[in-house]
Design a protein around this motif. Structure first.
Motif, PDB file in Angstrom:
ATOM      1  N   ALA A  12     -26.998   8.183  -4.213  1.00 53.05           N
ATOM      2  CA  ALA A  12     -26.588   7.350  -5.352  1.00 53.05           C
ATOM      3  C   ALA A  12     -25.378   6.491  -5.035  1.00 53.05           C
ATOM      4  N   THR A  13     -24.709   6.786  -3.926  1.00 54.25           N
ATOM      5  CA  THR A  13     -23.449   6.123  -3.599  1.00 54.25           C
ATOM      6  C   THR A  13     -23.683   4.883  -2.735  1.00 54.25           C
ATOM      7  N   THR A  14     -22.988   3.823  -3.066  1.00 52.73           N
ATOM      8  CA  THR A  14     -22.943   2.635  -2.210  1.00 52.73           C
ATOM      9  C   THR A  14     -21.660   2.702  -1.397  1.00 52.73           C
ATOM     10  N   PHE A  15     -21.808   2.609  -0.082  1.00 55.55           N
ATOM     11  CA  PHE A  15     -20.677   2.691   0.840  1.00 55.55           C
ATOM     12  C   PHE A  15     -20.284   1.265   1.234  1.00 55.55           C
ATOM     13  N   VAL A  16     -19.039   0.898   0.953  1.00 60.79           N
ATOM     14  CA  VAL A  16     -18.571  -0.467   1.192  1.00 60.79           C
ATOM     15  C   VAL A  16     -17.578  -0.445   2.340  1.00 60.79           C
ATOM     16  N   ILE A  17     -18.048  -0.839   3.520  1.00 61.84           N
ATOM     17  CA  ILE A  17     -17.165  -0.909   4.680  1.00 61.84           C
ATOM     18  C   ILE A  17     -16.248  -2.107   4.499  1.00 61.84           C
ATOM     19  N   THR A  18     -14.951  -1.886   4.639  1.00 66.76           N
ATOM     20  CA  THR A  18     -13.949  -2.874   4.243  1.00 66.76           C
ATOM     21  C   THR A  18     -12.898  -3.035   5.334  1.00 66.76           C
ATOM     22  N   ASP A  19     -12.451  -4.280   5.526  1.00 63.84           N
ATOM     23  CA  ASP A  19     -11.371  -4.529   6.482  1.00 63.84           C
ATOM     24  C   ASP A  19     -10.538  -5.715   6.018  1.00 63.84           C
ATOM     25  N   PHE A  20      -9.235  -5.607   6.207  1.00 56.86           N
ATOM     26  CA  PHE A  20      -8.303  -6.702   5.967  1.00 56.86           C
ATOM     27  C   PHE A  20      -7.591  -7.052   7.266  1.00 56.86           C
ATOM     28  N   GLU A  21      -7.347  -8.324   7.462  1.00 54.02           N
ATOM     29  CA  GLU A  21      -6.330  -8.766   8.409  1.00 54.02           C
ATOM     30  C   GLU A  21      -5.115  -9.165   7.578  1.00 54.02           C
ATOM     31  N   TYR A  28       8.568  -6.421   2.816  1.00 54.41           N
ATOM     32  CA  TYR A  28       7.446  -6.510   1.883  1.00 54.41           C
ATOM     33  C   TYR A  28       6.264  -5.712   2.428  1.00 54.41           C
ATOM     34  N   PRO A  29       5.366  -5.301   1.547  1.00 54.21           N
ATOM     35  CA  PRO A  29       4.137  -4.679   2.049  1.00 54.21           C
ATOM     36  C   PRO A  29       3.268  -5.710   2.765  1.00 54.21           C
ATOM     37  N   ALA A  30       2.299  -5.225   3.538  1.00 52.47           N
ATOM     38  CA  ALA A  30       1.379  -6.105   4.257  1.00 52.47           C
ATOM     39  C   ALA A  30       0.676  -7.044   3.275  1.00 52.47           C
ATOM     40  N   GLN A  31       0.531  -8.294   3.686  1.00 48.28           N
ATOM     41  CA  GLN A  31      -0.100  -9.315   2.855  1.00 48.28           C
ATOM     42  C   GLN A  31      -1.402  -9.779   3.513  1.00 48.28           C
ATOM     43  N   PRO A  32      -2.511  -9.805   2.766  1.00 47.41           N
ATOM     44  CA  PRO A  32      -3.801 -10.109   3.384  1.00 47.41           C
ATOM     45  C   PRO A  32      -3.942 -11.585   3.738  1.00 47.41           C
ATOM     46  N   ILE A  33      -4.593 -11.831   4.881  1.00 45.15           N
ATOM     47  CA  ILE A  33      -4.963 -13.199   5.260  1.00 45.15           C
ATOM     48  C   ILE A  33      -6.473 -13.328   5.468  1.00 45.15           C
ATOM     49  N   GLU A  34      -7.174 -12.202   5.444  1.00 46.02           N
ATOM     50  CA  GLU A  34      -8.638 -12.231   5.528  1.00 46.02           C
ATOM     51  C   GLU A  34      -9.175 -10.900   5.039  1.00 46.02           C
ATOM     52  N   THR A 112      -3.860   0.443   5.497  1.00 48.46           N
ATOM     53  CA  THR A 112      -3.628  -0.963   5.191  1.00 48.46           C
ATOM     54  C   THR A 112      -4.509  -1.412   4.036  1.00 48.46           C
ATOM     55  N   GLU A 113      -5.798  -1.077   4.101  1.00 47.39           N
ATOM     56  CA  GLU A 113      -6.728  -1.477   3.042  1.00 47.39           C
ATOM     57  C   GLU A 113      -6.295  -0.903   1.694  1.00 47.39           C
ATOM     58  N   ALA A 114      -5.934   0.377   1.686  1.00 55.42           N
ATOM     59  CA  ALA A 114      -5.518   1.015   0.438  1.00 55.42           C
ATOM     60  C   ALA A 114      -4.260   0.354  -0.124  1.00 55.42           C
ATOM     61  N   GLY A 115      -3.317   0.023   0.759  1.00 55.83           N
ATOM     62  CA  GLY A 115      -2.076  -0.590   0.296  1.00 55.83           C
ATOM     63  C   GLY A 115      -2.293  -1.983  -0.266  1.00 55.83           C
ATOM     64  N   VAL A 116      -3.099  -2.796   0.427  1.00 57.54           N
ATOM     65  CA  VAL A 116      -3.369  -4.147  -0.063  1.00 57.54           C
ATOM     66  C   VAL A 116      -4.043  -4.094  -1.425  1.00 57.54           C
ATOM     67  N   ILE A 117      -5.065  -3.263  -1.545  1.00 60.46           N
ATOM     68  CA  ILE A 117      -5.795  -3.170  -2.809  1.00 60.46           C
ATOM     69  C   ILE A 117      -4.879  -2.665  -3.916  1.00 60.46           C
ATOM     70  N   HIS A 118      -4.047  -1.685  -3.613  1.00 61.09           N
ATOM     71  CA  HIS A 118      -3.153  -1.129  -4.624  1.00 61.09           C
ATOM     72  C   HIS A 118      -2.192  -2.200  -5.144  1.00 61.09           C
ATOM     73  N   HIS A 119      -1.669  -3.019  -4.261  1.00 57.16           N
ATOM     74  CA  HIS A 119      -0.712  -4.044  -4.688  1.00 57.16           C
ATOM     75  C   HIS A 119      -1.389  -5.211  -5.404  1.00 57.16           C
ATOM     76  N   GLN A 120      -2.712  -5.292  -5.302  1.00 58.62           N
ATOM     77  CA  GLN A 120      -3.462  -6.323  -6.031  1.00 58.62           C
ATOM     78  C   GLN A 120      -4.291  -5.707  -7.160  1.00 58.62           C
ATOM     79  N   ALA A 121      -3.941  -4.495  -7.576  1.00 60.07           N
ATOM     80  CA  ALA A 121      -4.766  -3.752  -8.531  1.00 60.07           C
ATOM     81  C   ALA A 121      -5.004  -4.511  -9.830  1.00 60.07           C
ATOM     82  N   GLU A 122      -4.043  -5.309 -10.250  1.00 59.31           N
ATOM     83  CA  GLU A 122      -4.208  -6.089 -11.476  1.00 59.31           C
ATOM     84  C   GLU A 122      -5.406  -7.025 -11.374  1.00 59.31           C
ATOM     85  N   LEU A 127     -11.942  -2.000  -7.517  1.00 63.06           N
ATOM     86  CA  LEU A 127     -11.597  -1.638  -6.139  1.00 63.06           C
ATOM     87  C   LEU A 127     -10.425  -0.666  -6.115  1.00 63.06           C
ATOM     88  N   ALA A 128      -9.439  -0.909  -6.979  1.00 70.14           N
ATOM     89  CA  ALA A 128      -8.235  -0.081  -6.982  1.00 70.14           C
ATOM     90  C   ALA A 128      -8.526   1.353  -7.399  1.00 70.14           C
TER      91      ALA A 128
END
Length: 220
Positions: A12-21, A28-34, A112-122, A127-128
């Motif tokens: 039943a689960t969809t697995f979403v492979i995720t990566d940020f550059e 400051y925390p890491a800021q995404p560029i891709e 890194t992925e968790a941190g970027v998503i958390h800081h963009q949770a709004e 995703l958050a």
């Protein structure tokens, strides 16, 4: 196939492979560029791709692309000038998720992925709230005694070709997905990994939004 891929919760689960550059500005925390994502789900006929997404992201002024960032990713400040903002890019990715569908994000050491998503949770609330599977502890459990568990080491172990554009988000998502599928194939016949709950216990990482908040010692 073994017990894991027969588990109804796994199917039943969809697995979403995720990566940020990202850029890593001082103070400051890491800021995404891709960002890139690839959604996979296991069905009777095997693994099915249910969606894919990638986007360049324009970093804020306090987090410019540095020569070191360009050396690693190949991305330049000029390429990102007209890209979506982090809020726009993460919001667009978030809207691709379907409310009520069970998801797990998959990443190689997802700090890194968790941190970027958390800081963009709004801007990406679904995703958050989505937990992660980390391929590193899963690989350690299933493929012991490797010299290390870096992505390149796992690619070599599984005979997965090294992509020419390694350290671009979609290339890294693609090879991480291939590693993940190799690991799930091994887990499917592992006596200790017979269902999704055990898989999550072994390699799960709770999203920051889902972690319990410890009450202050003097809260009334």
């Amino acid at each position: 196939m073994g017990g894991l891929t027969k588990d109804p919760a796994f199917r039943a689960t969809t697995f979403v492979i995720t990566d940020f550059e990202t850029t890593t500005p001082t103070g400051y925390p890491a800021q995404p560029i891709e960002v890139a994502a690839l959604a996979l789900r296991f069905e009777d006929c095997g693994w099915q791709e249910t969606g894919r997404s990638s986007s360049l992201i324009r970093p804020p002024a306090f987090a410019p692309v540095t020569p070191a960032d360009t050396a690693q990713t190949g991305l330049t400040a000029e390429q990102l000038q007209q890209a979506p903002t982090p809020a726009e890019a993460l919001g667009a990715l978030d809207r691709r998720l379907t409310d009520g569908t069970p998801y797990l994000l998959v990443a190689q050491h997802p700090a890194t992925e968790a941190g970027v998503i958390h800081h963009q949770a709004e801007h990406c609330p679904m995703l958050a709230r989505t937990d992660f599977l980390d391929t590193i502890p899963l690989a350690k459990h299933l493929v012991p005694d490797l010299p290390n568990y870096k992505l390149d080491t796992l690619l070599a172990h599984f005979g997965i070709p090294h992509p020419p554009d390694r350290h671009r988000a979609y290339a890294d998502v693609d090879v991480t997905a291939k590693v993940f599928l190799q690991l799930i194939s091994a887990a499917d016949n592992h006596p200790q990994l017979g269902d999704l709950a055990t898989l999550v216990k072994t390699a799960g990482r709770a999203a920051k939004a889902n972690r319990p908040v410890q009450a202050g010692l003097f809260d009334i």
